[in-house]
Motif scaffolding. Structure first.
Motif, PDB file in Angstrom:
ATOM      1  N   LEU A   1       0.802  -1.227   0.000  1.00 26.83           N
ATOM      2  CA  LEU A   1       0.000   0.000   0.000  1.00 26.83           C
ATOM      3  C   LEU A   1       0.834   1.277   0.000  1.00 26.83           C
ATOM      4  N   CYS A   2       2.068   1.203   0.485  1.00 27.31           N
ATOM      5  CA  CYS A   2       2.869   2.412   0.680  1.00 27.31           C
ATOM      6  C   CYS A   2       4.224   2.305  -0.009  1.00 27.31           C
ATOM      7  N   GLU A   3       4.735   3.429  -0.443  1.00 28.17           N
ATOM      8  CA  GLU A   3       6.057   3.457  -1.057  1.00 28.17           C
ATOM      9  C   GLU A   3       7.114   3.092  -0.018  1.00 28.17           C
ATOM     10  N   ASN A   4       7.877   2.055  -0.335  1.00 26.36           N
ATOM     11  CA  ASN A   4       8.923   1.561   0.564  1.00 26.36           C
ATOM     12  C   ASN A   4       8.382   1.218   1.951  1.00 26.36           C
ATOM     13  N   GLY A   5       7.094   0.883   2.008  1.00 32.63           N
ATOM     14  CA  GLY A   5       6.489   0.521   3.284  1.00 32.63           C
ATOM     15  C   GLY A   5       6.353   1.675   4.253  1.00 32.63           C
ATOM     16  N   ASN A   6       6.470   2.911   3.760  1.00 32.95           N
ATOM     17  CA  ASN A   6       6.388   4.093   4.615  1.00 32.95           C
ATOM     18  C   ASN A   6       4.933   4.533   4.734  1.00 32.95           C
ATOM     19  N   PRO A   7       4.317   4.427   5.917  1.00 33.58           N
ATOM     20  CA  PRO A   7       2.893   4.782   6.066  1.00 33.58           C
ATOM     21  C   PRO A   7       2.611   6.258   5.801  1.00 33.58           C
ATOM     22  N   ARG A   8       3.649   7.080   5.733  1.00 31.75           N
ATOM     23  CA  ARG A   8       3.441   8.490   5.409  1.00 31.75           C
ATOM     24  C   ARG A   8       3.385   8.721   3.902  1.00 31.75           C
ATOM     25  N   ARG A   9       3.595   7.660   3.133  1.00 30.35           N
ATOM     26  CA  ARG A   9       3.588   7.802   1.672  1.00 30.35           C
ATOM     27  C   ARG A   9       2.719   6.723   1.028  1.00 30.35           C
ATOM     28  N   PRO A  10       1.426   6.753   1.291  1.00 31.28           N
ATOM     29  CA  PRO A  10       0.541   5.733   0.707  1.00 31.28           C
ATOM     30  C   PRO A  10       0.429   5.891  -0.805  1.00 31.28           C
ATOM     31  N   ARG A  11       0.349   4.749  -1.495  1.00 32.79           N
ATOM     32  CA  ARG A  11       0.181   4.762  -2.954  1.00 32.79           C
ATOM     33  C   ARG A  11      -1.270   5.028  -3.346  1.00 32.79           C
ATOM     34  N   PHE A  12      -2.189   4.707  -2.440  1.00 34.78           N
ATOM     35  CA  PHE A  12      -3.617   4.841  -2.731  1.00 34.78           C
ATOM     36  C   PHE A  12      -4.270   5.686  -1.635  1.00 34.78           C
ATOM     37  N   ASP A  13      -5.252   6.473  -2.046  1.00 34.68           N
ATOM     38  CA  ASP A  13      -6.032   7.252  -1.082  1.00 34.68           C
ATOM     39  C   ASP A  13      -7.289   6.515  -0.638  1.00 34.68           C
ATOM     40  N   HIS A  14      -7.764   5.599  -1.484  1.00 38.27           N
ATOM     41  CA  HIS A  14      -9.051   4.960  -1.212  1.00 38.27           C
ATOM     42  C   HIS A  14      -9.028   3.531  -1.742  1.00 38.27           C
ATOM     43  N   LEU A  15      -9.543   2.603  -0.945  1.00 40.00           N
ATOM     44  CA  LEU A  15      -9.713   1.212  -1.357  1.00 40.00           C
ATOM     45  C   LEU A  15     -11.205   0.908  -1.446  1.00 40.00           C
ATOM     46  N   ILE A  16     -11.610   0.234  -2.532  1.00 39.76           N
ATOM     47  CA  ILE A  16     -13.010  -0.166  -2.700  1.00 39.76           C
ATOM     48  C   ILE A  16     -13.074  -1.672  -2.916  1.00 39.76           C
ATOM     49  N   ALA A  17     -13.891  -2.324  -2.132  1.00 37.38           N
ATOM     50  CA  ALA A  17     -14.195  -3.745  -2.352  1.00 37.38           C
ATOM     51  C   ALA A  17     -15.652  -3.850  -2.768  1.00 37.38           C
ATOM     52  N   ILE A  18     -15.906  -4.478  -3.905  1.00 37.81           N
ATOM     53  CA  ILE A  18     -17.280  -4.658  -4.356  1.00 37.81           C
ATOM     54  C   ILE A  18     -17.496  -6.131  -4.677  1.00 37.81           C
ATOM     55  N   GLU A  19     -18.419  -6.749  -3.939  1.00 39.85           N
ATOM     56  CA  GLU A  19     -18.703  -8.182  -4.081  1.00 39.85           C
ATOM     57  C   GLU A  19     -17.392  -8.969  -4.074  1.00 39.85           C
ATOM     58  N   ARG A  20     -16.614  -8.705  -3.029  1.00 39.82           N
ATOM     59  CA  ARG A  20     -15.352  -9.393  -2.818  1.00 39.82           C
ATOM     60  C   ARG A  20     -15.489 -10.268  -1.579  1.00 39.82           C
ATOM     61  N   ALA A  21     -15.135 -11.545  -1.703  1.00 41.09           N
ATOM     62  CA  ALA A  21     -15.252 -12.459  -0.571  1.00 41.09           C
ATOM     63  C   ALA A  21     -14.501 -11.899   0.636  1.00 41.09           C
TER      64      ALA A  21
END
Length: 673
Positions: free
Chosen positions: A466-486
């Motif tokens: 989710l984050c560049e180099n695992g740095n939580p201050r640099r997320p690659r995404f602002d929003h995650l959407i799950a739709i009809e996902r188990a």
């Protein structure tokens, strides 16, 4: 401009005793004759009889000395007068600066532009002389501050080739805020308003370019909407509604206790920082322009007009703004018109029916669709996941509820020029690649969506993904959407509606949603129709109580927002439609772009083309029947109906033509109503 130089821009406000000075007779004159004396303020200023250099709020008060009589206006009850910031520059720069003002009107509402050498401004004040109308001026040469001036009369010759710009000032609407019952902490704390340079670039015109400057006022949370209502209709002559509400870091402001200009204003418990565009932006622009000679007012020493600060009534419900919290970490509020919010709530009601009689009415959470889509509207990069391998005896085991809704969301995100990617099970990569290719060929997507997979290789795998180099201050995404996902159940397994464990077919994408809960700046949405989908952990108590097998199958992972629909695809269609509504909402558009730049409405045709389509009623979008074509493509790829496992034109055993197509038409009708 260095912070040291910036500090000179705003001289500290002089602290005064609240007790009116002078004899009782003088005090009576102060309270009884104050209103009649206001027209003479400018004459007093012209004669240099004013002792206080800072008149921020002089329309409501300042300390004035006239002979032996000192007038304390600050605590008077007279109506306020509008004030204006002033920028005076060479006539060769005037056209470009005017364009810069119009391009960034939230920060620089232009009240008047003079002609070269014109010192009067009768449209704002009947008896004016810009050479002396401000108590103090600042001089800039080639972008550097070179001194404060009490008058510009010594520069009358140079001023013959210069143009004065009068800009709306936020000090003018403070009386409107007070009239709305909103406390002004800077007034209570007897200090100047806090102003900050942001990381938000203004719309550049020629040599005029700078980042936006904002003022900050702490507003009690219960008063947020009142503050927005009080200022939203003042955008033509002042700065209008706020451009940001919540965490200052989202504007690039690191420390509220260290304003670039003015004084720090302390928040009370329960206060929310609210930011308005500021006309000091214009000073930043002329500094960066490095013109040989520029004059501006000194902070707090604005030009006082003859115009009253009357509150303005909103004209229609369409223009009434609403405020909604869309994130707690970081704290973030968004704005939308009442009309747009009503439409989106209607979409939510349309998809909230229960055609399968599964009890999902008990799972509905009103308002979740609006908040989810407001959050998505602010996002720059979105990750979508789908895939429910309920048909474990077939290859592929996926059902056809989920992919169409996911692609409808992705199509609108593409049209809105946001980055979007899809993450799915490793074993289903080839299938999803074919689905995406078909979607591009049909016209559902304008270009392929990047396809990703996730595997747990270590304890930090989700953070690294989710984050560049695992740095939580640099997320690659602002929003995650799950739709009809188990979604994973409390016992660590994944179940279909019949309580059959399908864990062997599901990759642990849930871990991304769990990790997102610990990463500031990532918001999540779950779309489902039965309670066993990823994100439905937010309503798991209701799932356990009201859904068949709910005590076993209920997903244990909660999303920030849970969008519940009779069929999950409907939730995807509704999200696409809601994003379109938000994008065409003037109030939301202005807030989204921080009241700088221009309306995005010219892109409306592209947004319209990205909506789902099922009939030739919407042929103006040049690609009708997209959803029908996509479902046919899924049938050809042997992706089956969720309930019946049939390879027919149906989803969840509901026929496409009489059920799903009708639902899509209803959603589109609401969009275009």
């Amino acid at each position: 401009m260095e912070s040291g130089r910036a500090a000179h821009l705003l001289e500290p406000r002089q602290r005064e005793s609240s007790r009116p000075p002078g004899t009782p007779a003088e005090q009576m004159l102060l309270t009884g004759g104050l209103k009649s004396l206001l027209p003479h303020l400018r004459r007093i200023i012209h004669c240099s009889r004013v002792h206080n250099r800072n008149i921020s709020g002089m329309a409501e008060g300042a300390t004035i000395c006239n002979s032996a009589l000192h007038f304390k206006l600050k605590n008077s009850t007279i109506p306020g007068y509008k004030q204006a910031s002033v920028v005076i520059l060479h006539k060769s720069l005037a056209d470009d600066f005017e364009k810069f003002c119009h391009a960034n009107s939230g920060a620089l509402p232009l009240l008047h532009r003079s002609k070269p050498g014109e010192w009067k401004c009768p449209s704002l004040n009947s008896d004016s002389d810009i050479r002396t109308d401000c108590l103090q001026y600042r001089k800039y040469e080639y972008g550097a501050f070179t001194g404060s001036l009490k008058s510009l009369k010594d520069y009358s010759e140079q001023l013959k080739d210069m143009v004065a710009f009068y800009l709306g000032c936020s000090s003018s609407f403070e009386k409107v805020l007070q009239a709305a019952g909103i406390p002004l902490r800077n007034v209570d704390q007897k200090c100047s308003i806090s102003m900050y340079k942001t990381a938000v670039p203004c719309y550049a015109i020629s040599t005029f370019c700078c980042n936006l400057v904002v003022t900050m006022r702490p507003i009690p949370e219960s008063k947020l909407e009142a503050a927005v209502l009080a200022t939203s209709e003042l955008k033509k002559e002042n700065h209008g509604a706020p451009i940001h509400i919540g965490n200052p870091g989202l504007l690039g402001i690191q420390d509220l206790s260290k304003p670039d200009y003015g004084d720090p204003v302390h928040l009370h418990p329960g206060d929310i920082p609210v930011f308005w565009a500021c006309s000091v932006t214009g000073i930043e622009a002329v500094i960066n322009c490095r013109s040989p000679l520029v004059f501006t007012h000194s902070s707090g020493c604005m030009f006082i007009t003859d115009l009253k600060n009357d509150s303005v009534m909103l004209r229609s419900s369409r223009e009434v703004p609403q405020v909604h919290c869309i994130s707690q970490d970081p704290l973030h509020y968004s704005m939308v018109s009442a009309e747009a919010a009503k439409k989106i709530k209607t979409l939510e009601s349309l998809i909230g029916i229960d055609p399968g009689n599964r009890g999902i009415l008990h799972l509905l959470r009103p308002g979740e669709l609006l908040k989810a889509c407001l959050s998505l509207s602010h996002a720059r990069s979105v990750l979508v996941t789908t895939g429910f391998p309920t048909h474990f005896n077939y290859e592929p085991p996926e059902e056809n509820d989920g992919p169409p809704g996911a692609l409808a969301i992705a199509a609108m995100l593409q049209a809105l020029e946001k980055d979007v990617a899809i993450v799915t099970d490793q074993r289903a990569m080839d299938l999803n690649k074919k689905i995406i290719e078909e979607a591009v060929q049909i016209g559902v997507l304008k270009e392929p969506v990047p396809l990703l997979s996730y595997q747990r290789e270590s304890a930090d795998s989700a953070l690294t993904f989710l984050c560049e180099n695992g740095n939580p201050r640099r997320p690659r995404f602002d929003h995650l959407i799950a739709i009809e996902r188990a979604g994973i159940a409390a016992d660590g397994n994944y179940y279909n509606a019949r309580k059959i464990n399908i864990k062997h077919l599901v990759d642990p994408i849930d871990e991304l949603f769990l990790a997102a809960q610990t990463i500031p700046g990532i918001t999540t949405t779950g779309v489902g129709d039965g309670g066993n989908e990823l994100g439905m952990g937010k309503v798991k108590d209701a799932v356990k109580k009201h859904i068949k097998n709910g005590d076993v199958i209920a997903c244990d992972v909660a999303a920030d927002f849970a969008v519940v629909a009779g069929v999950s695809n409907w939730g995807g269609y509704a999200i696409a439609c809601a994003l379109y509504i938000l994008s065409t909402c003037e109030i939301h558009d202005r807030y989204l772009r921080r009241a700088i730049g221009f309306s995005q409405s010219p892109k409306k045709t592209a947004w319209l083309s990205a909506l789902p389509s099922v009939t030739k009623v919407f042929v103006e979008r040049n690609n009708p029947l997209k959803e029908e074509k996509l479902l046919k493509a899924l049938v050809q790829l042997e992706v089956r109906s969720g309930v019946s496992a049939s390879l027919e034109m149906e989803v969840d055993a509901l026929p496409f033509y009489s059920t799903h197509s009708t639902m899509i038409e209803k959603l589109l009708q609401e969009v275009q109503h």
